[in-house]
Design a protein around this motif. Structure first.
Motif, short mmCIF file in Angstrom:
data_model
loop_
_atom_site.label_atom_id
_atom_site.label_comp_id
_atom_site.label_asym_id
_atom_site.label_seq_id
_atom_site.Cartn_x
_atom_site.Cartn_y
_atom_site.Cartn_z
N ASN A 34 92.74 -30.84 97.42
CA ASN A 34 92.41 -30.33 98.76
C ASN A 34 91.74 -31.40 99.60
O ASN A 34 92.03 -31.54 100.79
CB ASN A 34 91.50 -29.11 98.65
N SER A 79 97.22 -23.98 105.09
CA SER A 79 97.54 -24.61 106.36
C SER A 79 98.70 -25.59 106.17
O SER A 79 99.03 -26.35 107.05
CB SER A 79 96.31 -25.36 106.87
N LYS A 80 99.31 -25.58 104.96
CA LYS A 80 100.23 -26.66 104.63
C LYS A 80 101.69 -26.26 104.64
O LYS A 80 102.57 -27.06 104.38
CB LYS A 80 99.84 -27.22 103.25
N PHE A 95 100.00 -26.38 98.45
CA PHE A 95 100.92 -25.65 99.32
C PHE A 95 100.96 -24.17 98.96
O PHE A 95 101.45 -23.35 99.71
CB PHE A 95 102.34 -26.23 99.24
N GLY A 97 98.40 -22.06 98.44
CA GLY A 97 97.34 -21.21 98.97
C GLY A 97 96.70 -20.34 97.91
O GLY A 97 96.26 -19.23 98.18
N GLU A 98 96.64 -20.83 96.69
CA GLU A 98 96.12 -20.01 95.60
C GLU A 98 94.83 -20.53 95.00
O GLU A 98 94.08 -19.77 94.40
CB GLU A 98 97.14 -20.00 94.43
N ALA A 99 94.59 -21.84 95.16
CA ALA A 99 93.50 -22.45 94.39
C ALA A 99 92.14 -21.83 94.73
O ALA A 99 91.45 -21.33 93.83
CB ALA A 99 93.49 -23.96 94.60
P1 ADP Z 1 96.52 -24.95 99.36
O1 ADP Z 1 95.85 -26.24 99.06
O2 ADP Z 1 97.66 -24.68 98.48
O3 ADP Z 1 96.84 -24.78 100.80
P2 ADP Z 1 93.97 -23.82 98.69
O4 ADP Z 1 93.55 -22.48 98.24
O5 ADP Z 1 93.68 -24.96 97.77
O6 ADP Z 1 95.50 -23.76 99.00
O7 ADP Z 1 93.31 -24.11 100.09
C1 ADP Z 1 93.54 -23.24 101.16
C2 ADP Z 1 93.37 -23.92 102.50
O8 ADP Z 1 92.01 -24.24 102.69
C3 ADP Z 1 94.09 -25.25 102.60
O9 ADP Z 1 95.44 -25.07 103.01
C4 ADP Z 1 93.27 -25.98 103.65
O10 ADP Z 1 93.67 -25.65 104.93
C5 ADP Z 1 91.88 -25.44 103.43
N1 ADP Z 1 91.04 -26.36 102.63
C6 ADP Z 1 90.80 -26.27 101.33
N2 ADP Z 1 90.00 -27.28 100.90
C7 ADP Z 1 89.74 -28.03 101.99
C8 ADP Z 1 88.97 -29.23 102.23
N3 ADP Z 1 88.33 -29.87 101.21
N4 ADP Z 1 88.93 -29.73 103.47
C9 ADP Z 1 89.58 -29.10 104.48
N5 ADP Z 1 90.31 -27.98 104.32
C10 ADP Z 1 90.40 -27.44 103.11
#
Ligand code: ADP
Ligand code: MG
Length: 602
Positions: A34, A79-80, A95, A97-99
């Motif tokens: 991320n 957001s990806k 991508f 949106g689960e982590a």
């Molecule tokens: P993914 O990475 O698959 O999109 P995540 O659950 O890991 O899903 O994160 C969700 C969203 O949170 C990301 O798409 C991003 O927009 C935002 N995000 C997460 N971690 C960060 C970070 N360290 N800095 C900025 N935005 C973040």
């Protein structure tokens, strides 16, 4: 009443967490990804108690606006990716949106984030529920703190291993991403101990140097190739064939800078080294594959470490050929010695062997420098080298099968006759013919003596003339930290020397100085491969076995009669003369009756 229901979000998140959040290391991986996706140039990872107590990842990336900070914790919020077409050309590491929701559902998570404009946000989540939220001003970027992992899933908590194991897994991921992103500064700390620190540099070479030191870098061949037709690029740093690792931990594969564990790539590397490396050993390989985004499917597994290539066979062969070209065009490759494994594992000239002056034991094999020995004794009426060949018996006769010796019988009276290929002692006792592997036999003798001396607190230690400085990869430094006290009990005084090097100052007296570094590396390679938490007893035996193995006479060493007699006699005094400390057989016997039958005299 219908029986099928849609699962509530908290249940769905926990299910996803089962796949995404296996252990602290997988959380670190997701959070680093991320941060990288957010354009960070500095990423700091802090760990307490192997990540059980705390995992914190801090970045200076783009941060999030207050509204996004709340949304990012919702399942499938990303957001990806905007539509399903995007799924076939993914340029970001994340991508799905689960982590974040998955991690938040199984821990206490605190998110602090600040975008370039607007107000900063802090959110606290416990078991997936937002428990507090406030505004504030923070440094630009995002900090995510994960505490009390699995506090609400005791079954998962039980699967966590020792602190050092978990930390070594975390270190492995950080090392991977540090290698793939040289332009980014990484810092990994466990408590106050700095495990990995890599300021930004301009290329992969520099980064490899930061992570592994110059010893390893000098042993790597770099090669880059482009395969224009499919837009495929391969960039590899791969080790010369005399570098032999005992596990796969030194292979780092990336596809479009995403770390992957890929069977096809693994196979291609194996093919490239076929006939160059003995089986069971592996090279060091850092491999970057760049393919057009739409030629690789990264949506194969929730942890995103598996990929599927559109042109799988082509990629496989290109990787293999690139490595082969790298190795064959490298003029410095030394001639392979097929079986001898002497010298340091990096093939550097090993320090002059030194016979320990403090050795006070009565072991003539250790005392005698074999290269300067007296002329071999020729036994009466016997050729010194017995060429035994049972293969020439007539086809009808059954061949005597060697059997593992049964000790009460062998102990009777064993008389050495000579050596086979300077490696195996040929001997007889009252009931047959015996073959003894001289290396493992000596290993067994030393092993038992060693444990006895250690128990009696009489282990002899030598101070090395020059401390031996060894550069170690970060994972192994972590393991080493944990075994320093036990090493000290075994006569190895090991101290930190630089950021990634240690100095060995003393060693058990039975070891030659030249064997010390190799021993430490093999020991750490072995421990790294260990999947079970090792108890102290197993560790003690492992160290004793390594020391004995490295101190024991090698095969291809001529022995005169006195030494053979001594060795056989000592072997028979041991508790277990049949198998070496690593489990290999020491003695084979050909029973007299079998021999008579084979000669048709029975
Ligand atoms: P993914 O990475 O698959 O999109 P995540 O659950 O890991 O899903 O994160 C969700 C969203 O949170 C990301 O798409 C991003 O927009 C935002 N995000 C997460 N971690 C960060 C970070 N360290 N800095 C900025 N935005 C973040
Ligand atoms: Mg992500």
């Amino acid at each position: 009443m219908p029986r099928i229901r849609v699962l509530p979000d908290d249940v769905a998140n926990r299910i996803a967490a089962g796949e995404v959040v296996e252990r602290p290391a997988s959380i670190v991986k997701e959070l680093i990804e991320n941060s990288l996706d957010a354009g960070a140039t500095k990423i700091a990872v802090d760990i307490l108690e192997g990540g059980r107590r705390l995992i914190r990842v801090t970045d200076n990336g783009e941060g999030m606006l207050p509204e996004d900070a709340v949304t990012c914790l919702v399942r499938h919020a990303t957001s990806k990716l905007y539509n399903s077409e995007d799924l076939f050309s993914i340029k970001t590491l994340g991508f799905r949106g689960e982590a974040l929701p998955s991690i938040a559902s199984v821990s206490r998570l605190t998110l602090e984030t600040q975008a370039a404009e607007g107000i900063g946000t802090a959110i606290e989540v416990a078991g997936g529920q937002i428990v507090a939220q406030r505004e504030g001003a923070f440094p630009q970027g995002t900090q995510i703190t994960v505490e009390e992992l699995f506090y609400n899933v005791p079954a998962r908590r039980k699967f966590l291993r020792s602190e050092s194991y978990e930390l070594s897994q975390v270190t492995s991921y950080c090392t991977h991403y540090a290698l793939a992103f040289p332009e980014i500064q990484f810092l990994l700390k466990s408590g106050s101990f700095e495990v990995l620190s890599t300021p930004a540099v301009s290329d992969f070479r520099e980064r490899i140097f930061q992570v592994f030191g110059s010893d390893l870098l000098d042993e790597l061949v770099e090669h880059q190739r482009e395969f224009g037709r499919l837009g495929l690029k391969i960039h590899v740093f791969t080790s010369r064939p005399h570098v032999q690792k005992y596990n796969r931990h030194s292979m780092f594969f990336f596809v479009n800078r995403r770390l992957v564990r890929d069977k096809i790539i693994m196979h291609a590397v194996g093919e490239a080294y076929r006939n160059m490396l003995p089986s069971g050993t592996y090279p060091v390989a850092i491999l970057f594959v760049t393919v057009p985004f739409d030629d690789v499917d990264v949506n194969v597994h929730p942890a995103k470490t598996e990929v599927r290539f559109k042109h799988q066979g082509f990629i496989h062969d290109s990787i293999r050929d690139t490595i082969v070209t790298a190795l064959t065009s490298d003029k410095t490759i030394v001639a392979m010695q097929a079986t001898t494994n002497s010298g340091s594992p990096y093939g550097l000239p090993s320090p002059q062997p030194r016979v320990p002056d403090s050795w006070a034991g009565d072991d003539p094999i250790l005392n005698a420098p074999f290269t300067l020995q007296s002329p071999p004794v020729v036994l009466e009426g016997q050729p010194r080298h017995l060429e035994l060949s049972f293969g020439q018996l007539s086809e009808a006769s059954p061949q005597p099968a060697p059997t593992y010796a049964d000790f009460d019988r062998v102990k009777l009276e064993v008389r050495p006759l000579g050596q086979l290929r300077d490696s195996f002692i040929v001997a007889t006792d009252l009931t047959g013919l015996i073959l003894i592997d001289q290396h493992v036999a000596h290993e067994r003798v030393l092993f038992e003596n060693y444990l006895r001396q250690k128990l009696a607190g009489m282990l002899e230690v030598q101070r090395l003339l020059m401390p031996i400085v060894v550069a170690l990869p970060p994972r192994q430094l972590v393991i080493l930290e944990n075994i320093v006290p036990e090493l000290a009990h075994n006569g190895f005084e090991v101290e930190p020397f630089g950021p990634k090097t240690v100095a060995i100052k003393t060693a058990p007296a039975i070891l030659k100085a030249g064997a010390v570094e190799k021993l430490l590396r093999e020991l750490l390679d072995g421990l790294e491969r260990e999947t079970q938490v090792m108890n102290i007893d197993a560790l003690k035996r492992k160290i004793a076995a390594s020391v004995s193995c490295h101190a024991a006479i090698k095969i291809n060493t001529p022995l005169d009669e006195t030494r053979m007699r001594w060795l056989v006699g000592e072997l028979m005094k041991t508790d277990v003369p049949t198998v070496c400390p690593h489990g290999r057989p020491i003695i084979l016997r050909y029973d007299l009756r079998e021999i008579e039958r084979a000669f048709k005299r029975a």
